[in-house]
Design an enzyme around this catalytic site. Structure first.
Site, PDB file in Angstrom:
ATOM      1  N   ALA A   8       0.890  -1.529   0.235  1.00  0.00           N
ATOM      2  CA  ALA A   8       0.075   0.118   0.000  1.00  0.00           C
ATOM      3  C   ALA A   8       0.766   1.193  -0.159  1.00  0.00           C
ATOM      4  CB  ALA A   8      -0.688  -0.003   1.648  1.00  0.00           C
ATOM      5  N   ALA A  10       2.648   4.363  -2.729  1.00  0.00           N
ATOM      6  CA  ALA A  10       2.413   4.642  -3.897  1.00  0.00           C
ATOM      7  C   ALA A  10       1.081   4.448  -4.683  1.00  0.00           C
ATOM      8  CB  ALA A  10       3.548   5.924  -3.983  1.00  0.00           C
ATOM      9  N   ARG A  27       1.757  -4.315   4.781  1.00  0.00           N
ATOM     10  CA  ARG A  27       2.632  -5.491   5.780  1.00  0.00           C
ATOM     11  C   ARG A  27       1.970  -4.258   6.938  1.00  0.00           C
ATOM     12  NH1 ARG A  27       9.013  -3.740   5.499  1.00  0.00           N
ATOM     13  NH2 ARG A  27       8.509  -1.513   4.485  1.00  0.00           N
ATOM     14  N   GLY A 126       4.960   1.360 -17.678  1.00  0.00           N
ATOM     15  CA  GLY A 126       5.208   1.845 -18.150  1.00  0.00           C
ATOM     16  C   GLY A 126       4.862   3.367 -17.498  1.00  0.00           C
ATOM     17  N   SER A 128       3.274   6.471 -15.919  1.00  0.00           N
ATOM     18  CA  SER A 128       2.084   6.650 -15.012  1.00  0.00           C
ATOM     19  C   SER A 128       2.516   7.108 -13.398  1.00  0.00           C
ATOM     20  CB  SER A 128       1.443   5.178 -14.216  1.00  0.00           C
ATOM     21  OG  SER A 128       2.130   4.162 -13.978  1.00  0.00           O
ATOM     22  N   LYS A 181      14.803   2.918 -17.869  1.00  0.00           N
ATOM     23  CA  LYS A 181      14.027   4.407 -17.480  1.00  0.00           C
ATOM     24  C   LYS A 181      15.100   5.364 -16.066  1.00  0.00           C
ATOM     25  CE  LYS A 181      10.242   4.256 -15.268  1.00  0.00           C
ATOM     26  NZ  LYS A 181      10.353   5.360 -14.039  1.00  0.00           N
ATOM     27  N   THR A 238       9.831  10.494 -17.214  1.00  0.00           N
ATOM     28  CA  THR A 238      11.266  10.545 -16.133  1.00  0.00           C
ATOM     29  C   THR A 238      11.332  10.779 -15.422  1.00  0.00           C
ATOM     30  OG1 THR A 238      10.008   7.858 -16.347  1.00  0.00           O
ATOM     31  CG2 THR A 238      11.525   8.875 -13.775  1.00  0.00           C
ATOM     32  N   ARG A 245      10.512  10.610  -8.326  1.00  0.00           N
ATOM     33  CA  ARG A 245      11.826  10.264  -7.534  1.00  0.00           C
ATOM     34  C   ARG A 245      13.011  10.036  -8.014  1.00  0.00           C
ATOM     35  NH1 ARG A 245       7.688   6.085  -5.101  1.00  0.00           N
ATOM     36  NH2 ARG A 245       8.127   5.338  -7.389  1.00  0.00           N
ATOM     37  N   ASN A 246      13.455   9.260  -9.076  1.00  0.00           N
ATOM     38  CA  ASN A 246      14.886   9.519  -9.570  1.00  0.00           C
ATOM     39  C   ASN A 246      15.080  10.325  -9.828  1.00  0.00           C
ATOM     40  OD1 ASN A 246      15.591   6.360  -9.606  1.00  0.00           O
ATOM     41  ND2 ASN A 246      12.630   5.926 -10.183  1.00  0.00           N
TER      42      ASN A 246
END
Ligand SMILES: NC(=O)C1=CN([C@@H]2O[C@H](COP(=O)(O)OP(=O)(O)OC[C@H]3O[C@@H](n4cnc5c(N)ncnc54)[C@H](O)[C@@H]3O)[C@@H](O)[C@H]2O)C=CC1
Ligand SMILES: O=C(CO)COP(=O)(O)O
Length: 316
Positions: A8, A10, A27, A126, A128, A181, A238, A245-246
């Site tokens: 659970a 993002a 968890r 992909g 998103s 990527k 991205t 975040r990357n």
């Protein structure tokens, strides 16, 4: 057929919001209670209500769905399956992570098959952002599965009016598109963070894409797969967005700043794995090599830039 989502974070929460009628497993029992009482994942997707049809649990024994989406980070997938795999043996497992396992040097579907050799496995990947999916914005993803009939069934089951799945049977190519990527997105972030400019970012994206293709072809991917959603599509998203975040991690590296170590940055471990993989395949992947060295703190950003610019001139 029923659907469950394990993880659970993002992305798992966003998929639950999009699919609506699912079981969402996390968890941590305290997190499950908070999700249940607030009907919102305030830490990961603030302001997005969980649809009524989403049931929350932290008890894997309560997860009886035939289709199970694994939305946990790449490097956690193997330990997770080793602990919980027996409970999932006869399900259709759909990996939703992006990366290469640092020890086995394979992607998430490969990891599922290595731990559960009889499992039916597929990949959802992909371009998103979780936030976009959760808010119901139009999104297109790849559903990759070696078994055509299963792939078609999953495509139907997991598509919605705004989440559109394209089927592909090239699992290796789709896995690599999503994994590689992220490495190039870190490089793009470094470029912008260090103030090297948008032209340099475009150059890195194009040369990075050439590296992605080189490795994917050498590992048996179909030539066209990386030109699709998983690969080029996700690279564009991205490398071009502060939402990634990357990208943000790379930008922090470029500015010489620290980055929150609790944030999931799949490209960091994957860069190290892919640099090793490229070496074992005898492939030249200079951008990936520099990202891996930067992530490991083996070189500075100016040294990485100097090394890339000093490479001999070559054909495109
Ligand atoms: N966030 C996004 O926009 C997208 C993420 N993805 C991919 O989805 C995967 C998950 O990413 P996020 O959900 O964004 O990360 P996240 O950091 O938001 O959440 C990760 C979740 O995995 C759980 N987890 C971690 N280790 C675990 C373990 N050993 N056992 C059980 N659960 C564990 C955590 O508790 C957390 O709920 C990544 O591979 C990412 O690349 C793919 C597309 C979009
Ligand atoms: O994979 C993603 C978009 O397709 C999410 O990107 P980040 O993991 O860099 O945030």
């Amino acid at each position: 057929m029923s659907v469950a989502i394990l993880g659970a974070g993002a992305f798992g929460t966003a998929l639950a919001c999009a699919l609506g009628d699912v079981t969402l497993w996390c968890r941590d029992p305290a997190q499950a209670e908070a999700l249940q009482s607030k009907r919102e994942n305030a830490a990961k997707l603030p302001g997005v209500p969980l649809p009524e049809g989403v049931s929350i649990t932290s008890d894997l024994g309560q997860v009886s769905a035939e289709t199970v989406l694994l939305a946990i980070p790449m490097q956690q997938t193997r330990p997770f399956l080793k602990t919980h795999g027996a409970a999932l043996r006869d399900r259709q497992l759909v990996a939703c992570s992006k990366g290469v396992d640092l020890e086995l040097m394979i992607g998430p579907v490969g990891v599922i098959q290595s731990v559960l050799p009889d499992a039916q496995a597929a990949l959802l990947t992909g371009p998103s952002f979780a936030d976009d999916i959760a808010r119901g914005l139009p999104t297109a993803l790849t559903l990759a599965c070696a078994d055509r009939a299963l792939g078609m069934a999953l495509q139907e089951q997991l598509s919605t009016s705004h989440l559109r799945l394209y089927r592909n049977d090239d699992v290796i190519g789709a896995e690599l598109g999503g994994a590689l990527k992220n490495v190039i997105a870190i490089a793009a972030g470094v470029t912008i963070g260090a103030g090297l400019g948008e032209s340099a970012r475009a150059a890195l994206m194009a040369r990075g894409y050439a590296e992605m293709q080189r490795l994917a072809l050498s590992l048996g991917a179909q030539p066209d797969t990386l030109a699709g959603l998983s690969g080029l599509g996700d690279l564009i998203l991205t490398c071009g967005s502060e939402k990634s975040r990357n990208f943000r991690y790379g930008a922090a590296l470029g500015r010489g700043e620290a980055f929150d170590s609790a944030t999931t940055v799949e490209g960091a471990a994957t860069a190290r794995a892919v640099a090793k993989l490229a070496k074992s395949q005898g492939l030249d992947m200079p951008v990936t090599r520099m990202v891996a060295a930067l992530v490991e703190g083996l070189i500075t950003m100016p040294e990485a830039l100097a090394a890339l610019l000093a490479r001999p001139l070559t054909d495109e």
